[in-house]
Write an enzyme that holds these catalytic residues in place. Sequence first.
Site, mmCIF file in Angstrom:
data_model
loop_
_atom_site.group_PDB
_atom_site.id
_atom_site.type_symbol
_atom_site.label_atom_id
_atom_site.label_comp_id
_atom_site.label_asym_id
_atom_site.label_seq_id
_atom_site.Cartn_x
_atom_site.Cartn_y
_atom_site.Cartn_z
ATOM 1 N N ASN A 12 0.851 -1.183 0.000
ATOM 2 C CA ASN A 12 0.000 0.000 0.000
ATOM 3 C C ASN A 12 0.898 1.247 0.000
ATOM 4 O OD1 ASN A 12 -1.404 2.268 1.110
ATOM 5 N ND2 ASN A 12 -3.064 0.904 1.690
ATOM 6 N N HIS A 15 1.042 6.241 1.875
ATOM 7 C CA HIS A 15 1.797 7.198 2.691
ATOM 8 C C HIS A 15 3.022 7.775 1.989
ATOM 9 C CE1 HIS A 15 -1.152 6.837 5.665
ATOM 10 N NE2 HIS A 15 -1.029 5.523 5.703
ATOM 11 N N HIS A 48 -5.549 3.724 -1.536
ATOM 12 C CA HIS A 48 -6.863 4.112 -0.997
ATOM 13 C C HIS A 48 -7.161 5.543 -1.431
ATOM 14 C CE1 HIS A 48 -9.524 4.364 2.900
ATOM 15 N NE2 HIS A 48 -10.182 4.678 1.815
ATOM 16 N N ARG A 50 -9.223 8.272 -0.722
ATOM 17 C CA ARG A 50 -10.178 8.674 0.325
ATOM 18 C C ARG A 50 -11.025 9.834 -0.156
ATOM 19 N NH1 ARG A 50 -8.640 6.433 5.637
ATOM 20 N NH2 ARG A 50 -10.398 7.622 6.420
ATOM 21 N N ARG A 54 -6.768 12.874 1.260
ATOM 22 C CA ARG A 54 -5.674 13.319 2.145
ATOM 23 C C ARG A 54 -4.314 12.778 1.705
ATOM 24 N NH1 ARG A 54 -7.251 10.049 7.599
ATOM 25 N NH2 ARG A 54 -9.228 11.050 7.177
ATOM 26 N N GLU A 75 -8.672 0.741 -2.912
ATOM 27 C CA GLU A 75 -9.501 0.775 -1.701
ATOM 28 C C GLU A 75 -10.417 1.984 -1.810
ATOM 29 O OE1 GLU A 75 -7.191 0.971 1.819
ATOM 30 O OE2 GLU A 75 -6.228 -0.934 1.440
ATOM 31 N N THR A 106 -8.340 3.667 8.632
ATOM 32 C CA THR A 106 -9.569 2.871 8.613
ATOM 33 C C THR A 106 -9.679 2.111 9.929
ATOM 34 O OG1 THR A 106 -9.109 2.639 6.264
ATOM 35 C CG2 THR A 106 -10.919 1.329 7.146
ATOM 36 N N GLU A 156 -11.311 -9.135 3.193
ATOM 37 C CA GLU A 156 -10.027 -8.781 3.795
ATOM 38 C C GLU A 156 -10.269 -8.580 5.281
ATOM 39 O OE1 GLU A 156 -7.365 -6.158 1.778
ATOM 40 O OE2 GLU A 156 -6.525 -5.399 3.648
ATOM 41 N N HIS A 195 -3.696 -4.378 7.817
ATOM 42 C CA HIS A 195 -3.811 -3.182 8.648
ATOM 43 C C HIS A 195 -2.898 -3.312 9.854
ATOM 44 C CE1 HIS A 195 -5.225 0.533 10.358
ATOM 45 N NE2 HIS A 195 -5.844 0.746 9.220
HETATM 46 N N1 PXP Z 1 -5.994 -3.019 4.072
HETATM 47 C C1 PXP Z 1 -6.946 -2.053 4.132
HETATM 48 C C2 PXP Z 1 -8.320 -2.396 3.681
HETATM 49 C C3 PXP Z 1 -6.623 -0.744 4.562
HETATM 50 O O1 PXP Z 1 -7.582 0.196 4.622
HETATM 51 C C4 PXP Z 1 -5.280 -0.453 4.899
HETATM 52 C C5 PXP Z 1 -4.915 0.937 5.298
HETATM 53 O O2 PXP Z 1 -5.136 1.803 4.242
HETATM 54 C C6 PXP Z 1 -4.339 -1.483 4.808
HETATM 55 C C7 PXP Z 1 -4.718 -2.764 4.416
HETATM 56 C C8 PXP Z 1 -2.890 -1.254 5.124
HETATM 57 O O3 PXP Z 1 -2.751 -0.882 6.451
HETATM 58 P P1 PXP Z 1 -1.354 -0.327 6.969
HETATM 59 O O4 PXP Z 1 -1.075 0.911 6.190
HETATM 60 O O5 PXP Z 1 -1.599 -0.108 8.410
HETATM 61 O O6 PXP Z 1 -0.332 -1.398 6.693
#
Ligand code: PXP
Length: 253
Positions: A12, A15, A48, A50, A54, A75, A106, A156, A195
């Site tokens: 992901n 960030h 994602h 959003r 952001r 996402e 989330t 998920e 997550h």
């Molecule tokens: N899976 C989903 C559905 C999420 O919303 C997120 C966070 O955007 C992640 C995985 C990844 O989480 P993290 O960034 O904490 O590794």
Amino acid sequence: MIQKRPLRLGVNIDHVATIRNARGGAHPDPVRAAKLAAAAGADGITAHLREDRRHISDADIAALAREIALPLNLEMAATETMLAIALHHRPHAACLVPERRQELTTEGGLDVAGAHDRLAPFVARLAQAGIRTSLFIDPDEKQVRAARTIGAPVVELHTGAYCDAAGIARTRELERLRRAAALADELGLECHAGHGLSFETVGAVAAIPTIVELNIGHFLIGEAIFGGLDSAIKRMRALMDQARSDARGEKSA
Ligand code: PXP
């Protein structure tokens, strides 16, 4: 046979965009990070979009859809605006997530059981467009069963509670993940998880044999500050593979 399933890593890159947006320019570029992730062994890229934009922007999604070779997992909240964006770009997969503007991230899974009538049309319309849809849910039997009823091919499981817990509470959360992942498999659902996963927490989740994909972002991007993204992804991949092969009782070479 379940135990032989590979375990995919979705990276992901939200960030990377968070850091870019701190200065409003173009650096660091999430597409560059996605390409680097692919070279380091990621099996997919997750982003994602959003509602408040952001981190990831509409232009990022367009660029990712256009430029990356790996499957893109978008996402998104279950809204008409996001659905239109997904149908326009047709990513490989979409993960429906709950979204509140005030939240830092989330914070919990979707209440699929309580929102069946609202969510079902989204799953159907994404499926018609050939987009594989997953529902981001807490590891809860009721939610897994509801996901099956709604017709989603994938769930998920939210690993946040497991990652945040300590001691006996963590053991209990891990057991919830195991049970939910086993039930998903029994019901014919593909099971992903993610997550809050880190080098410390990934192993126990990777060892659950019915989970086939982990989506990991924040920790990898944070770790990249110290040792680089390539090295962070390679280490995560190695920890996942090691945990999976240990769980299968395979001997290390
Ligand atoms: N899976 C989903 C559905 C999420 O919303 C997120 C966070 O955007 C992640 C995985 C990844 O989480 P993290 O960034 O904490 O590794």
